[in-house]
Every structure is written in C-alpha cells, then in structure tokens.
Design a protein around this motif. Structure first.
Motif, mmCIF file in Angstrom:
data_model
loop_
_atom_site.group_PDB
_atom_site.id
_atom_site.type_symbol
_atom_site.label_atom_id
_atom_site.label_comp_id
_atom_site.label_asym_id
_atom_site.label_seq_id
_atom_site.Cartn_x
_atom_site.Cartn_y
_atom_site.Cartn_z
ATOM 1 N N SER A 1 9.513 3.880 -11.123
ATOM 2 C CA SER A 1 10.588 3.884 -9.966
ATOM 3 C C SER A 1 11.742 5.058 -10.190
ATOM 4 O O SER A 1 12.770 4.764 -10.181
ATOM 5 N N CYS A 2 11.066 6.129 -10.545
ATOM 6 C CA CYS A 2 12.244 7.197 -10.715
ATOM 7 C C CYS A 2 11.666 8.703 -10.347
ATOM 8 O O CYS A 2 10.591 8.544 -10.087
ATOM 9 N N SER A 3 12.479 9.695 -10.185
ATOM 10 C CA SER A 3 11.820 10.767 -9.981
ATOM 11 C C SER A 3 11.010 11.699 -11.072
ATOM 12 O O SER A 3 10.981 11.061 -12.101
ATOM 13 N N GLU A 4 10.161 12.521 -10.589
ATOM 14 C CA GLU A 4 9.274 13.248 -11.515
ATOM 15 C C GLU A 4 10.094 14.175 -12.482
ATOM 16 O O GLU A 4 9.651 14.105 -13.458
ATOM 17 N N GLY A 5 11.424 14.442 -12.144
ATOM 18 C CA GLY A 5 12.243 15.103 -12.847
ATOM 19 C C GLY A 5 12.705 14.198 -14.211
ATOM 20 O O GLY A 5 12.852 14.674 -15.432
ATOM 21 N N GLN B 1 2.288 9.741 -11.062
ATOM 22 C CA GLN B 1 2.139 8.539 -11.047
ATOM 23 C C GLN B 1 3.011 7.735 -12.000
ATOM 24 O O GLN B 1 3.521 6.503 -11.813
ATOM 25 N N VAL B 2 3.352 8.238 -13.119
ATOM 26 C CA VAL B 2 4.519 7.647 -14.071
ATOM 27 C C VAL B 2 5.682 7.337 -13.228
ATOM 28 O O VAL B 2 6.283 6.284 -13.451
ATOM 29 N N SER B 3 6.191 8.382 -12.518
ATOM 30 C CA SER B 3 7.459 8.190 -11.869
ATOM 31 C C SER B 3 7.240 6.939 -10.782
ATOM 32 O O SER B 3 8.259 6.271 -10.492
ATOM 33 N N GLY C 1 0.829 -1.225 0.041
ATOM 34 C CA GLY C 1 -0.061 0.054 -0.114
ATOM 35 C C GLY C 1 0.880 1.338 -0.153
ATOM 36 O O GLY C 1 0.206 2.333 0.224
ATOM 37 N N ASP C 2 2.114 1.166 -0.264
ATOM 38 C CA ASP C 2 3.040 2.280 -0.178
ATOM 39 C C ASP C 2 2.693 3.140 -1.584
ATOM 40 O O ASP C 2 2.824 4.293 -1.368
ATOM 41 N N ALA C 3 2.035 2.568 -2.614
ATOM 42 C CA ALA C 3 1.407 3.285 -3.806
ATOM 43 C C ALA C 3 0.395 2.872 -3.870
ATOM 44 O O ALA C 3 -0.208 2.039 -3.410
ATOM 45 N N VAL C 4 -0.387 3.544 -4.926
ATOM 46 C CA VAL C 4 -1.677 3.630 -5.435
ATOM 47 C C VAL C 4 -1.779 1.910 -6.058
ATOM 48 O O VAL C 4 -0.770 1.864 -6.602
ATOM 49 N N PHE C 5 -2.878 1.285 -5.876
ATOM 50 C CA PHE C 5 -2.975 0.012 -6.394
ATOM 51 C C PHE C 5 -2.529 -0.002 -7.855
ATOM 52 O O PHE C 5 -1.701 -0.629 -8.490
ATOM 53 N N SER C 6 -3.019 1.112 -8.608
ATOM 54 C CA SER C 6 -2.954 1.062 -10.054
ATOM 55 C C SER C 6 -1.616 1.387 -10.522
ATOM 56 O O SER C 6 -1.136 0.782 -11.432
ATOM 57 N N THR C 7 -0.842 2.014 -9.669
ATOM 58 C CA THR C 7 0.665 2.160 -10.066
ATOM 59 C C THR C 7 1.275 0.763 -9.839
ATOM 60 O O THR C 7 2.028 0.539 -10.762
ATOM 61 N N TRP C 8 0.792 0.112 -8.720
ATOM 62 C CA TRP C 8 1.437 -1.039 -8.733
ATOM 63 C C TRP C 8 1.195 -2.178 -9.798
ATOM 64 O O TRP C 8 2.222 -2.913 -10.206
ATOM 65 N N LEU C 9 -0.073 -2.092 -10.169
ATOM 66 C CA LEU C 9 -0.553 -3.037 -11.298
ATOM 67 C C LEU C 9 0.133 -2.450 -12.515
ATOM 68 O O LEU C 9 0.715 -3.195 -13.345
ATOM 69 N N TYR C 10 0.253 -1.239 -13.139
ATOM 70 C CA TYR C 10 0.921 -0.839 -14.324
ATOM 71 C C TYR C 10 2.182 -1.152 -14.284
ATOM 72 O O TYR C 10 2.663 -1.215 -15.462
ATOM 73 N N ARG C 11 3.027 -1.104 -13.111
ATOM 74 C CA ARG C 11 4.301 -1.337 -13.005
ATOM 75 C C ARG C 11 4.540 -2.886 -13.538
ATOM 76 O O ARG C 11 5.260 -3.264 -14.437
ATOM 77 N N ILE C 12 3.559 -3.848 -12.994
ATOM 78 C CA ILE C 12 3.433 -5.207 -13.193
ATOM 79 C C ILE C 12 3.287 -5.294 -14.769
ATOM 80 O O ILE C 12 3.953 -6.061 -15.531
ATOM 81 N N VAL C 13 2.412 -4.703 -15.473
ATOM 82 C CA VAL C 13 2.033 -4.619 -16.774
ATOM 83 C C VAL C 13 2.991 -4.420 -17.657
ATOM 84 O O VAL C 13 3.221 -4.865 -18.677
ATOM 85 N N MET C 14 3.901 -3.047 -17.212
ATOM 86 C CA MET C 14 4.842 -2.812 -18.170
ATOM 87 C C MET C 14 5.965 -3.678 -17.998
ATOM 88 O O MET C 14 6.604 -4.078 -19.068
ATOM 89 N N ASN C 15 6.306 -4.149 -16.923
ATOM 90 C CA ASN C 15 7.444 -5.273 -16.973
ATOM 91 C C ASN C 15 7.037 -6.431 -17.694
ATOM 92 O O ASN C 15 7.901 -7.134 -18.390
ATOM 93 N N LEU C 16 5.940 -7.262 -17.691
ATOM 94 C CA LEU C 16 5.393 -8.299 -18.412
ATOM 95 C C LEU C 16 5.412 -7.988 -20.090
ATOM 96 O O LEU C 16 5.640 -8.593 -20.651
ATOM 97 N N SER C 17 5.088 -6.532 -20.236
ATOM 98 C CA SER C 17 5.015 -6.192 -21.517
ATOM 99 C C SER C 17 6.482 -6.215 -21.986
ATOM 100 O O SER C 17 6.756 -6.838 -23.183
ATOM 101 N N LEU C 18 7.442 -5.469 -21.259
ATOM 102 C CA LEU C 18 8.753 -5.626 -21.790
ATOM 103 C C LEU C 18 9.293 -7.079 -21.884
ATOM 104 O O LEU C 18 10.131 -7.403 -22.782
ATOM 105 N N ASN C 19 8.973 -7.839 -20.958
ATOM 106 C CA ASN C 19 9.506 -9.341 -21.289
ATOM 107 C C ASN C 19 8.856 -9.792 -22.641
ATOM 108 O O ASN C 19 9.560 -10.751 -23.191
ATOM 109 N N LYS C 20 7.490 -9.588 -22.824
ATOM 110 C CA LYS C 20 6.762 -10.037 -24.071
ATOM 111 C C LYS C 20 7.773 -9.736 -25.308
ATOM 112 O O LYS C 20 7.909 -10.313 -26.186
#
Length: 165
Positions: A139-143, A133-135, A51-70
């Motif tokens: 897992s990086c800064s907003e900058g 949200q993107v940051s 719960g450190d981040a919003v659920f959607s942020t956690w989910l989209y990170r998983i989706v992004m990693n799986l997409s890159l693996n694909k």
C-alpha cells in the motif's frame, strides 16, 4: 461461495503464500500456519473482495500481515532476536558447503533489515513480484518500493562486507 473455485485458488496460490510467509518467519511450521490462516481469512472474507487489485496482491498482503503478527508474537514471548533455523532455500545433497553457507549469510543479512525493507526485498527479489505488485501489497507508491529496495540491498551489501563476504 463455490467450494471448487476456492479449492482452485488455494492450489494456485498456496506455494507462493507459503514462500512469502517463510521469507518473514523463517520457520517451516510457522510459514505453513500463516499460509493456512491466510486462506481461512480469504474464505471468510471473499465476499468483501472488491477486485480493485489482483487477487494475489490481496492474498499476499494478508500473508504479510499475518507473518508480521507471528513475528510480534514470538518477540513478545521471548525478548531475544528470532534465530534462523533453516536456510530459506535448503541445501540439496549436490550443493557444496560453501553454497549453503552463502545462503545462510544472505538470509542473516536479510533478517537484519527493517521490516519494510525486508518485505520489499522478499517480495521483489525472492518471490519475483513486480514493483507495481509490491506497491499494491505494501500500500505505497512504486517510488517508495524502489527506495526501500535500494536501501535494503545497500544495507545487505554492507552487512555482508562487514562479515568479509
């Protein structure tokens, strides 16, 4: 551990998870596979969600990693660049051919970007997430997000201008 609550999460986030995946993999079947696999992983590890981040942020990170693996799997199977098959946003019957061609050009330019720039543009401009949200997802800064976004859009403009667009 409650099936009804998980079903609600899936219903609430499946379309956006699919859209994020499609932005990376550019294939409807692969995007569906990635989105479904993401929810399987969420279900398996929901107990570890802090719960450190919003659920959607956690989910989209998983989706992004799986997409890159694909994408990596595809590239290892064939040593050529992944071709675009459908436009990110399909042309509807009332769209002119010019509109459809414009969308295809934008998609081609997007897929020429380095991975982090592409991820930033997809998440921020196509999926409408905030810089914060993107940051969180990347897992990086907003900058850093702003830098990737600036460079990515600049490169897309350059690619499009080279094509005479």
């Amino acid at each position: 551990g409650h099936d009804g609550a998980f079903r609600t999460l899936v219903e609430r986030h499946m379309k956006q998870a699919y859209n994020v995946a499609y932005g990376f993999v550019s294939d409807h079947d692969d995007a569906q596979d990635v989105a479904q696999e993401a929810f399987v992983r969420v279900h398996q590890s929901i107990g570890s969600y802090r719960g450190d981040a919003v659920f959607s942020t956690w989910l989209y990170r998983i989706v992004m990693n799986l997409s890159l693996n694909k994408i990596r799997q595809r590239k290892s199977r064939s040593h050529r660049e992944v071709e675009l098959t459908d436009g990110m946003i399909e042309a509807t019957p009332d769209q002119s051919g010019d509109d459809h061609e414009t969308r295809l050009r934008l998609e081609r330019a997007l897929h020429e970007l380095p991975t982090l720039q592409r991820a930033t543009v997809i998440l921020r401009h196509i999926n409408g997430l905030s810089t914060k949200q993107v940051s969180g997802i990347l897992s990086c800064s907003e900058g850093t997000v702003k830098t990737h976004l600036f460079r990515g859009l600049k490169r897309m403009r350059s690619v499009l201008s080279e094509e005479g667009y």
